[in-house]
Design a protein around this motif. Structure first.
Motif, PDB file in Angstrom:
ATOM      1  N   ASP A   6       0.952  -1.133   0.023  1.00  0.00           N
ATOM      2  CA  ASP A   6       0.046   0.041   0.047  1.00  0.00           C
ATOM      3  C   ASP A   6       1.081   1.265  -0.125  1.00  0.00           C
ATOM      4  O   ASP A   6       1.845   1.303   0.582  1.00  0.00           O
ATOM      5  N   VAL A   7       0.375   2.214  -0.495  1.00  0.00           N
ATOM      6  CA  VAL A   7       1.070   3.503  -0.792  1.00  0.00           C
ATOM      7  C   VAL A   7       1.513   3.967   0.593  1.00  0.00           C
ATOM      8  O   VAL A   7       2.688   4.648   0.739  1.00  0.00           O
ATOM      9  N   SER A   8       0.665   4.020   1.665  1.00  0.00           N
ATOM     10  CA  SER A   8       1.277   4.374   3.292  1.00  0.00           C
ATOM     11  C   SER A   8       2.458   3.675   3.656  1.00  0.00           C
ATOM     12  O   SER A   8       3.163   4.172   4.450  1.00  0.00           O
ATOM     13  N   ARG A  64       4.527   1.994   1.501  1.00  0.00           N
ATOM     14  CA  ARG A  64       5.865   2.128   0.677  1.00  0.00           C
ATOM     15  C   ARG A  64       6.897   2.753   1.278  1.00  0.00           C
ATOM     16  O   ARG A  64       8.151   2.407   1.003  1.00  0.00           O
ATOM     17  N   GLU A  78      -6.803   1.966   0.815  1.00  0.00           N
ATOM     18  CA  GLU A  78      -5.780   0.993   0.716  1.00  0.00           C
ATOM     19  C   GLU A  78      -6.450  -0.384   1.095  1.00  0.00           C
ATOM     20  O   GLU A  78      -7.714  -0.437   1.087  1.00  0.00           O
ATOM     21  N   ALA A 128       2.325  10.611   0.829  1.00  0.00           N
ATOM     22  CA  ALA A 128       2.931   9.506   0.683  1.00  0.00           C
ATOM     23  C   ALA A 128       3.094   9.079  -0.665  1.00  0.00           C
ATOM     24  O   ALA A 128       4.075   8.143  -1.000  1.00  0.00           O
ATOM     25  N   ILE A 171       2.793   7.396   6.613  1.00  0.00           N
ATOM     26  CA  ILE A 171       1.672   7.249   7.536  1.00  0.00           C
ATOM     27  C   ILE A 171       2.086   6.051   8.429  1.00  0.00           C
ATOM     28  O   ILE A 171       2.252   5.043   7.902  1.00  0.00           O
TER      29      ILE A 171
END
Lengths: 261, 298
Positions: free
Chosen positions: A182-184, A186, B35, B240, B253
């Motif tokens: 997930d981006v958060s 990465r 997500e 992010a 995050i």
């Protein structure tokens, strides 16, 4: 920026790899005359789409497959054609982190045994190395007693990184290490990799389909397309002044928030 | 056209999606971002009547005044593929490996009562429009991008009024992704586009819903939400997503999406601005650009 001093860590010369035709599939020239040097302490990116040959190249550089012709040297030592026994030094000095930590971690093994496995396989003492490695990748020492499925994707990638660091390698190969995250999360993994490369003075080979991630991580890059390196150089140059048509296509195809808003 | 009111999805008494409301007008393309574990795919599956066993949806959802929720399976079958259809992430598992792709496109039309000859003709036309000129090919003979374009042809075959896309390009190469996104924009009537990739959603949609912990935490015009996010989660997600120059720390995050979210604001255990106020549920408030946060970004 570290400059490659002396002999490169990895020297690939004129690598080709042909997968032979079978009854069901035509033959494929996956790699057609690839040469490259990766210097000590360098952060080297390999970019390409599926079918570009980047995975084949990676397998050859890591001694996991034999080229049809050409040579790969690791710290000046030829590794092509060596048997698994003679490749032990390479298994020590070069470690890999794969894309999907779910399929690269054995679900039936505890984290302790996963992280210690390279040491055990090489017949080295384990001691308190596992706890030390887990701390280093930002996991609690208590993680050692648990199983991979009890962790999130990002934490599993941390476990895979801890395992890769276990034998104190000189070269870390990361094959799309953040593509499944997930981006958060990465950013957490990329920051961790950057820290570990600095503290251990590692050479990094970073494979990705995403040139913007490579640009954040690496100083040099090779762009692959249909089995050849179509462009290579400093990543900032390739990013801002792409020379090859394919590199331009690739750059234009990637949507970026900055470009769209 | 599509109107979703207080959609709640439960499994074993746990709320996986909570009180989600939104609408989509004809021709509109709305992004649903979040997500893994945020509830975005469950939201889509409940609109398709495809929730897995043991998972149930309450609330209401109507598409062109026809209810989609709480209606018998038989009726949902009549709507699925005709009024609303869906493109999934992995085309290889969605296509029948033993059937030629042309036949698979015409099959979805004959199932809904289109005469065989007409269906065959329209299938050829549709495959031409998505750029797959090989109706007699089997799925394994096509590339990933071609297979996904076949899926798009199947989804559009009955001229549905809404197309739901769930990560349709995540498994594709970037150059192929670009073609696919252009085709969706060109051919789809109205779109609910689910993705975790903010840049992809920005290239397709004009409005966006941000989900976290099964709730819509922020919604509004895409440009507005992305340039002036109010919810702290949206702010963190946007930060992010940007890759800063080499040698700098990437904004993150903290933590990971949990398997059980806290009560009150679902984001409060990862939020730097959380206070005791966040223990009670913030409502989604605001006209046009709405957010559910006790301590919004200015």
């Amino acid at each position: 920026m570290p400059t490659p001093a002396g002999t490169p860590v990895i020297e690939a010369r004129d690598l080709t790899r042909v997968y032979r035709a079978s009854r069901f599939k035509p033959g494929v020239e996956a790699l057609r005359g690839v040469s490259l040097d990766i210097g000590r302490g360098e952060r080297f990116g390999i970019v390409g789409e599926s079918g570009s040959g980047k995975s084949t190249l990676l397998r050859l550089l890591c001694g996991l497959d034999r080229p049809t012709s050409g040579s790969v040297r690791f710290e000046g030592r030829e590794i092509t054609g060596l048997g698994e026994r003679q490749l032990r030094f390479l298994r020590d000095d070069l470690q890999i982190v794969f894309q999907d930590p779910m399929s690269s971690l054995d679900p039936r093994m505890r984290v302790r045994d996963i992280v210690a496995e390279p040491l055990v396989a090489l017949g080295r003492p384990v001691g308190d190395r596992v706890a030390q490695l887990l701390t280093e990748v930002g996991l609690p020492a208590s993680a050692a007693d648990r199983y991979p499925h009890q962790f999130s994707g990002g934490q599993r990638q941390r476990i895979a990184i801890a395992r890769a660091l276990a034998p104190n390698p000189k070269v870390l190969v990361a094959d799309e290490p953040v593509s499944a995250l997930d981006v958060s999360v990465r950013g957490q993994i990329l920051n961790l990799l950057a820290d570990l490369i600095d503290t251990h003075g590692l050479t990094l080979v970073f494979v990705s389909h995403d040139l913007s991630v490579v640009r954040h991580v690496c100083e040099s890059v090779a762009v692959m397309h249909r089995g050849v390196v179509v462009e290579r150089g400093l990543v900032d140059d390739v990013w801002s002044r792409p020379q090859h048509d394919y590199t331009r296509t690739l750059l234009q195809a990637v949507p970026t928030l900055e470009g769209l808003l | 056209m599509l109107s979703v009111e207080a959609l709640t999805v439960r499994a074993d008494g746990v709320e996986l999606v909570r009180e989600v409301s939104f609408g989509i007008a004809p021709g509109e393309r709305v992004g649903l971002i979040g997500e893994s574990g945020s509830g975005k795919s469950l939201t889509a599956l409940s609109l398709m009547g495809l929730l897995p066993e043991g998972v149930s949806a309450t609330g209401s959802a109507t598409l062109q005044d026809q209810p989609l929720l709480g209606v018998p399976d038989k009726r949902v079958k009549g709507l699925r593929g005709r009024v609303v259809s869906m493109v999934f992430q992995e085309p290889m598992t969605a296509l029948n490996p033993t059937m030629r792709v042309g036949a698979q496109v015409s099959e979805v039309m004959t199932l809904h009562g289109v005469p065989r000859a007409e269906a065959r003709e329209r299938a050829l036309d549709l495959l031409g429009r998505v750029g797959v000129e090989a109706p007699r090919a089997y799925p394994h003979q096509l590339s990933g991008g071609q297979r996904q374009r076949v899926m798009l042809a199947i989804a559009l075959a009955n001229e549905p009024s809404l197309l739901i896309c769930d990560e349709p390009t995540t498994a594709l190469d970037v150059t192929v992704q670009k073609q696919m996104l252009e085709l969706i924009v060109e051919l789809a009537p109205a779109v609910l586009f689910i993705t975790h990739d903010l840049a992809v959603v920005a290239s397709v949609c004009s409005r966006v819903l941000v989900m976290y912990g099964g709730r819509v935490v922020e919604s509004g015009p895409l440009r507005e939400v992305f340039t002036n996010p109010r919810h702290r989660y949206t702010e963190g997600l946007l930060a992010a997503s940007k890759l800063t120059p080499r040698g700098t720390r990437l904004p993150i995050i903290p933590g990971a999406v949990p398997s059980r979210f806290p009560s009150g604001c679902p984001f409060r255990d990862r939020c730097a601005h959380a206070s005791p106020a966040c223990e009670s549920d913030p409502a989604l408030t605001g006209e046009g650009h709405a957010y559910a946060c006790w301590h919004p970004r200015d």
